[in-house]
Structure formats: C-alpha cells, structure tokens
Design a protein around this motif. Structure first.
Motif, PDB file in Angstrom:
ATOM      1  N   VAL A  41       3.133  -4.242   6.141  1.00  0.00           N
ATOM      2  CA  VAL A  41       3.323  -4.317   4.693  1.00  0.00           C
ATOM      3  C   VAL A  41       1.946  -4.434   4.039  1.00  0.00           C
ATOM      4  O   VAL A  41       1.093  -5.165   4.527  1.00  0.00           O
ATOM      5  N   ALA A  42       1.759  -3.701   2.936  1.00  0.00           N
ATOM      6  CA  ALA A  42       0.524  -3.836   2.148  1.00  0.00           C
ATOM      7  C   ALA A  42       0.859  -4.630   0.891  1.00  0.00           C
ATOM      8  O   ALA A  42       1.795  -4.267   0.175  1.00  0.00           O
ATOM      9  N   GLN A  43       0.110  -5.677   0.656  1.00  0.00           N
ATOM     10  CA  GLN A  43       0.370  -6.487  -0.536  1.00  0.00           C
ATOM     11  C   GLN A  43      -0.782  -6.360  -1.521  1.00  0.00           C
ATOM     12  O   GLN A  43      -1.941  -6.343  -1.120  1.00  0.00           O
ATOM     13  N   ILE A  44      -0.429  -6.265  -2.788  1.00  0.00           N
ATOM     14  CA  ILE A  44      -1.449  -6.284  -3.841  1.00  0.00           C
ATOM     15  C   ILE A  44      -1.020  -7.352  -4.836  1.00  0.00           C
ATOM     16  O   ILE A  44       0.095  -7.286  -5.379  1.00  0.00           O
ATOM     17  N   ALA A  49       3.202  -3.618  -2.080  1.00  0.00           N
ATOM     18  CA  ALA A  49       2.797  -2.335  -2.667  1.00  0.00           C
ATOM     19  C   ALA A  49       3.263  -1.174  -1.805  1.00  0.00           C
ATOM     20  O   ALA A  49       3.510  -0.075  -2.291  1.00  0.00           O
ATOM     21  N   GLY A  50       3.379  -1.405  -0.511  1.00  0.00           N
ATOM     22  CA  GLY A  50       3.793  -0.327   0.397  1.00  0.00           C
ATOM     23  C   GLY A  50       4.140  -0.905   1.749  1.00  0.00           C
ATOM     24  O   GLY A  50       3.858  -2.078   2.033  1.00  0.00           O
ATOM     25  N   GLY A  76      -5.079   4.890  -2.065  1.00  0.00           N
ATOM     26  CA  GLY A  76      -5.449   4.714  -0.661  1.00  0.00           C
ATOM     27  C   GLY A  76      -4.571   3.765   0.140  1.00  0.00           C
ATOM     28  O   GLY A  76      -4.880   3.458   1.294  1.00  0.00           O
ATOM     29  N   VAL A  77      -3.473   3.294  -0.462  1.00  0.00           N
ATOM     30  CA  VAL A  77      -2.606   2.344   0.252  1.00  0.00           C
ATOM     31  C   VAL A  77      -1.920   3.035   1.431  1.00  0.00           C
ATOM     32  O   VAL A  77      -1.927   2.536   2.562  1.00  0.00           O
ATOM     33  N   GLY A  78      -1.336   4.220   1.179  1.00  0.00           N
ATOM     34  CA  GLY A  78      -0.657   4.953   2.258  1.00  0.00           C
ATOM     35  C   GLY A  78      -1.613   5.290   3.388  1.00  0.00           C
ATOM     36  O   GLY A  78      -1.304   5.124   4.571  1.00  0.00           O
ATOM     37  N   ARG A  79      -2.793   5.725   3.018  1.00  0.00           N
ATOM     38  CA  ARG A  79      -3.809   6.085   4.023  1.00  0.00           C
ATOM     39  C   ARG A  79      -4.149   4.871   4.901  1.00  0.00           C
ATOM     40  O   ARG A  79      -4.234   4.977   6.110  1.00  0.00           O
ATOM     41  N   ARG A  80      -4.300   3.710   4.266  1.00  0.00           N
ATOM     42  CA  ARG A  80      -4.675   2.517   5.032  1.00  0.00           C
ATOM     43  C   ARG A  80      -3.526   2.018   5.917  1.00  0.00           C
ATOM     44  O   ARG A  80      -3.737   1.574   7.034  1.00  0.00           O
TER      45      ARG A  80
END
Ligand SMILES: CC(C)(COP(=O)(O)OP(=O)(O)OC[C@H]1O[C@@H](n2cnc3c(N)ncnc32)[C@H](O)[C@@H]1OP(=O)(O)O)[C@@H](O)C(=O)NCCC(=O)NCCS
Length: 148
Positions: A41-44, A49-50, A76-80
C-alpha cells in the motif's frame, strides 16, 4: 481489515467497474495473510493513495491488481509500487512477471509498456464479455530495461 476494505473498494471502482465485484474484502484479506501473496500500500498524508497485489509461484510472479486513486495519478505512485514488487520478485527468485488488464484500458497499457512490459497475447472472454491483454516482463532480460 481496514486496509482490506479500502483496497477492495478501490478495486471495485477503479479496476472492476462494470464487471461485478470479485475482489471483495475477505479475498483481499486472504492475500494479506497469504504466504504466497504480497500486498503493498502507498500512503500519502495518511490516506491510501494506491495499492498492488502480487502472487508468487515457483518461477513466476503474477500481478493481480494495481490501482492508484485518481487524485494521486501521474505522480509516480504506480511506478514505485511496481518497482517495489519487482525488487521483491527478484529477491524471491521469480524474475518472470505476468499480468492481465482489460483490453480497453489504454492508460494501463501505456503505463505497463513504459515500465518495460510487453504484450504476450489477447485472451477473449477473460472478463466475461471483455477481453484481456496479457503482458509480461522478464526482470533478468537486459532488453527490458527502458524504464528509468
Ligand atoms: C495505471 C495506473 C496504476 C498508473 O498509476 P500512476 O501512479 O498514475 O502511474 P505513474 O505516475 O507511476 O506513471 C508512470 C508512467 O506510466 C505512464 N502512464 C501512466 N498513466 C498514464 C496514462 N493515463 N496515459 C499514458 N501513459 C501513462 C507514463 O509514461 C508515466 O510517466 P510520466 O507521468 O512521467 O509520463 C493508474 O492510472 C490507475 O490506477 N488506473 C486505474 C486502475 C488500473 O487500470 N490498474 C491497472 C490494471 S489492473
């Protein structure tokens, strides 16, 4: 369970829209607990966030789901998220990554192509009446390193 509910909700709206809802919270929770799956999970600012889900077999890894909330896209979230999973796949010794996406999803197709994935075939009826584009990347292949 909170993450599972949020991820399932994102899948329903951003990936499975119009197809029904197969990635319900209990299925996502199974992946979070699973020994052969990784959920990232990406958090902002404290919000999800994603996210992405990848399953691992002996020699291959399969990207099950990946989505970024619309307001966080093209940052750049998806890329990361994908880079993190690719690193994990390399560590696990499963350099072949496969995935399917809805054939009409031009944005995702461009995204994966930009990140070194190649089309490997079209599967008619994969999503009921909708076809899937199958893509893959060999992380050990130098030919695919056009992503940086
Ligand atoms: C596909 C998706 C995950 C991309 O996430 P993102 O965080 O916006 O992607 P990034 O910002 O990391 O983009 C990396 C590169 O991919 C390409 N790309 C991303 N979105 C694109 C779009 N809509 N159109 C064309 N190229 C795109 C670009 O080259 C981009 O680099 P740039 O912004 O420097 O030009 C996102 O659009 C999404 O969640 N879509 C809905 C769900 C989905 O389709 N998931 C994939 C199928 S399971």
């Amino acid at each position: 369970m909170t993450d599972a509910i949020e991820i399932a909700d994102m899948s329903r709206h951003f990936i499975e829209a119009g197809l029904g809802w197969s990635w319900i919270p209990s299925r996502v929770a199974c992946c979070i607990r699973g020994r052969n799956t990784v959920v990232v999970v990406a958090q902002i600012n404290g919000s999800v966030a994603g996210f992405a889900i990848m399953s691992f077999a002996v020699e291959t890894a399969h990207l099950q789901l990946l989505a970024v909330r619309p307001r966080f896209r093209r940052r750049g979230v998806g890329r990361r998220l994908l880079a993190w999973l690719e690193e994990t796949a390399l560590t696990a010794g499963t350099p072949l990554i496969s995935l399917e996406l809805r054939a009409g999803n031009r944005a995702a197709l461009s995204f994966y192509q930009r990140l070194g994935y190649r089309r490997t075939g079209r599967v008619h009826g994969y999503y009921g009446k909708e076809a899937a584009e199958r893509m893959g990347r060999d992380l050990w292949s130098m030919a695919d390193t056009d992503t940086v």
